[in-house]
Structure formats: structure tokens, C-alpha cells
Scaffold this active site. Structure first.
Site, PDB file in Angstrom:
ATOM      1  N   ASP A 180       0.830  -1.203   0.000  1.00 13.54           N
ATOM      2  CA  ASP A 180       0.000   0.000   0.000  1.00 13.54           C
ATOM      3  C   ASP A 180       0.870   1.262   0.000  1.00 13.54           C
ATOM      4  OD1 ASP A 180      -2.253  -1.545  -0.158  1.00 13.54           O
ATOM      5  OD2 ASP A 180      -2.811  -1.345   1.932  1.00 13.54           O
ATOM      6  N   HIS A 217       5.989  -3.275  -3.161  1.00 15.47           N
ATOM      7  CA  HIS A 217       5.774  -2.018  -3.868  1.00 15.47           C
ATOM      8  C   HIS A 217       5.015  -1.046  -2.977  1.00 15.47           C
ATOM      9  CE1 HIS A 217       1.519  -2.779  -4.951  1.00 15.47           C
ATOM     10  NE2 HIS A 217       1.874  -3.984  -5.373  1.00 15.47           N
ATOM     11  N   CYS A 227      -8.452   1.118  -3.784  1.00 15.25           N
ATOM     12  CA  CYS A 227      -8.115   0.204  -4.870  1.00 15.25           C
ATOM     13  C   CYS A 227      -7.763   1.016  -6.108  1.00 15.25           C
ATOM     14  CB  CYS A 227      -9.292  -0.721  -5.159  1.00 15.25           C
ATOM     15  SG  CYS A 227      -9.104  -1.695  -6.662  1.00 15.25           S
ATOM     16  N   ARG A 252       4.963   2.217  -7.124  1.00 13.14           N
ATOM     17  CA  ARG A 252       3.719   2.237  -7.893  1.00 13.14           C
ATOM     18  C   ARG A 252       3.208   3.676  -7.973  1.00 13.14           C
ATOM     19  NH1 ARG A 252      -1.957  -0.821  -6.186  1.00 13.14           N
ATOM     20  NH2 ARG A 252      -3.258   1.038  -6.462  1.00 13.14           N
TER      21      ARG A 252
END
Length: 297
Positions: A91, A116, A126, A161
Site C-alpha cells: 500500500d 511495492h 483500490c 507504484r
């Protein structure tokens, strides 16, 4: 038996070698240790530990409700049983840069090959939901730098990410990807790419490996592995695929039992007992020391 023989460092070295091999690395999401063993048996290159799956297992939405303790515990259970490297969804690092640093060390202790961290605001959403937001680029860079500085094993992979494509557009995602690579990220995960053209632009922009998220029912076109490899993508994850397959099969099975009063018609759709015992290596446990403990199956 009990634990995989490969050490955590060996898995991390294998992960890095795979990322630089020129061959697409395929990491299906494992929703429990048994599926991790099945992924290995089916010849995949690694396993993925999805935050969305962990949340769903707890009957929670993927909106940042899980804790690093839950993620690290599940990651250790999964990495324990397979020689494959495991990549973990961490996260936003569960807080500020210092929390991200601690997250790295806890997941190192769990034996996984890498994690990540994303640039969403905390709590996250999400990546394929609307209404998410990202932090300032400099704040995300601080997360990555903290994570890189905290790792004790230099082979542990720190991936960055970015969710910026779905918030500010692909140009911002590319700018962030460059900044995250400069901050020390070993791997870039551009979330919610729409199709091959987006991956082409991202591949041309950064020198480090890139990841494709082929999740179902989201914002990304489902691209086959051969095409991803030709686009220069280094790793693909299928984060929720096995959970979705299992849940649909379970729902259909319960429906049949409710309507028919028996599971007789479902037998040909089930994993046979002998196949489960083979996957669990009953024979290996039985042969471990027959003078101490023995059983028949």
C-alpha cells in the site's frame, strides 16, 4: 516439506535475475499458502501478495483498512512454502516515510523478495476505483528514499507504484515514474494503464524494469503475456484471479448443495483427495522419520 529450501536472499537474487532476463516474469496472486504451492507447481516465476486479496479474505474492502502486521504475517506464511520469490503489495507504506522504512524491514523479516509502495494518499483506495488521489510527487519520493535506505539486504526489491495516470493523466505518471527511479526504485508499477500504447510510452521513459497489472474488471485492457513481453514489460501480476475463480466455484457449489441436497454432481469439479495430498507432500512427511512418527493415507 514444512519450509521451502531456498533462502530469502536466494529468492531475491532470483527475482532480480528474472527482472533482467528479457523474459516476462509471471506472478499470479496467491490467496493462501496452498495456492502458492500450486502456482509453483504450475511453473510460474513468482507469487504476488495482493492487498486487495488480503482485505477480501478478511471480508473488508480494499480501502486501507489492513495493517502492516496482518500483511507481514500473511506474507511470511506464503513465502515460507515456496522457493518462488514473492512480491508484496505494501500500500502506501502504512504511514509516513518512517513507517515505510519499518514496513521494508518487517517484510524483509517475512522472507519475501520485494514490495511495492504507491503514491496514493493514506488511506489508499483500490487502484481501479474512482475517487482516489495521489500525494505530491516530492512526498512520494520521500517514501521511496526511506524504503531504499531502510533495507538491509541490497537484493531486496523496492518497487514504486504510481496511480497518477488515473488522477492526473499519463504524462504525470511518466514524470513520477522517472522521479521514483531516480530516488532508487528498482521497479516501476504504473497502475491503471489503459492498453499497449500506455505501456509503450512508459517503457520508453524509464530505464528500470516495469510491471503490468492484469486485473480483471478494471480500467486496463487485458493483454496477453506474449504481447506484454514484446512491449518490454518485465513482470505481470494477476492479483485477484485465483480468488475470483475460487469464490465463483464456491458459490456455485453451495448453490448446488442447497438445491440438490448433495454434492454428488460436483465431484468432477473438485480437486481429488489424492491430488491435494500430493500437493501437500504427505509422502515426504511420512518418510521424514518413520521411527518417530508414521501414518497411513
Amino acid at each position: 516439506m514444512l519450509h521451502a529450501n531456498a533462502t530469502a536472499n536466494q529468492k531475491r537474487v532470483a527475482f532480480r535475475a528474472g527482472l533482467n532476463s528479457g523474459t516476462l516474469q509471471r506472478f499470479p496472486g496467491a490467496f493462501n499458502p496452498l495456492t502458492a504451492k500450486l502456482i509453483e507447481r504450475q511453473g510460474f516465476e513468482g507469487i504476488y501478495v495482493s492487498g486487495a486479496v488480503l482485505s477480501a479474505e478478511l471480508a473488508l474492502p480494499d480501502i486501507g483498512l489492513t495493517t502492516i502486521t496482518e500483511v507481514a504475517g500473511r506474507s511470511q506464511q506464503l513465502s515460507r512454502v515456496t522457493a518462488l520469490p514473492a512480491l508484496v503489495d505494501a500500500d502506501t507504506g502504512f504511514g509516513e516515510p518512517m513507517n515505510a522504512a519499518r514496513t521494508v524491514q518487517l517484510l524483509e523479516d517475512a522472507g519475501v523478495a520485494g514490495l511495492h509502495l504507491e503514491d496514493q494518499v493514506n488511506p489508499k483506495r483500490c487502484g481501479h476505483l474512482d475517487g482516489k488521489d495521489v500525494v505530491a510527487r516530492d512526498d512520494a519520493v520521500r517514501r521511496i528514499k526511506a524504503a531504499v535506505a531502510a533495507r538491509r539486504d541490497p537484493d531486496f526489491v523496492v518497487a514504486a507504484r504510481t496511480d497518477a495516470a488515473g488522477v492526473h493523466g499519463l504524462d504525470d505518471a511518466i514524470d513520477r515514474a522517472k522521479a521514483y527511479a531516480d530516488a532508487g526504485a528498482d521497479l516501476i508499477f504504473p497502475e491503471a494503464m489503459r492498453g499497449p500504447a500506455d505501456f509503450e510510452r512508459m517503457r520508453a521513459a524509464v530505464d528500470v524494469p516495469i510491471l503490468a497489472n492484469m486485473t480483471e474488471f478494471g480500467k486496463s485492457e487485458l493483454i496477453d503475456a506474449k504481447t506484454l513481453n514484446s512491449l518490454g514489460v518485465n513482470i505481470v501480476i494477476y492479483p485477484v484471479t485465483l480468488l475470483r475463480l475460487a469464490m465463483e466455484a464456491a458459490a456455485n457449489g453451495l448453490r448446488v448443495i442447497s438445491e440438490d441436497g448433495t454434492q454428488e454432481s460436483l465431484l468432477d469439479r473438485m480437486q481429488h483427495r489424492r491430488d491435494l495430498y500430493d500437493l501437500l507432500d504427505y509422502s515426504g512427511y511420512n518418510a521424514f522419520d518413520e521411527n518417530i512418527f508414521n501414518f497411513r493415507v
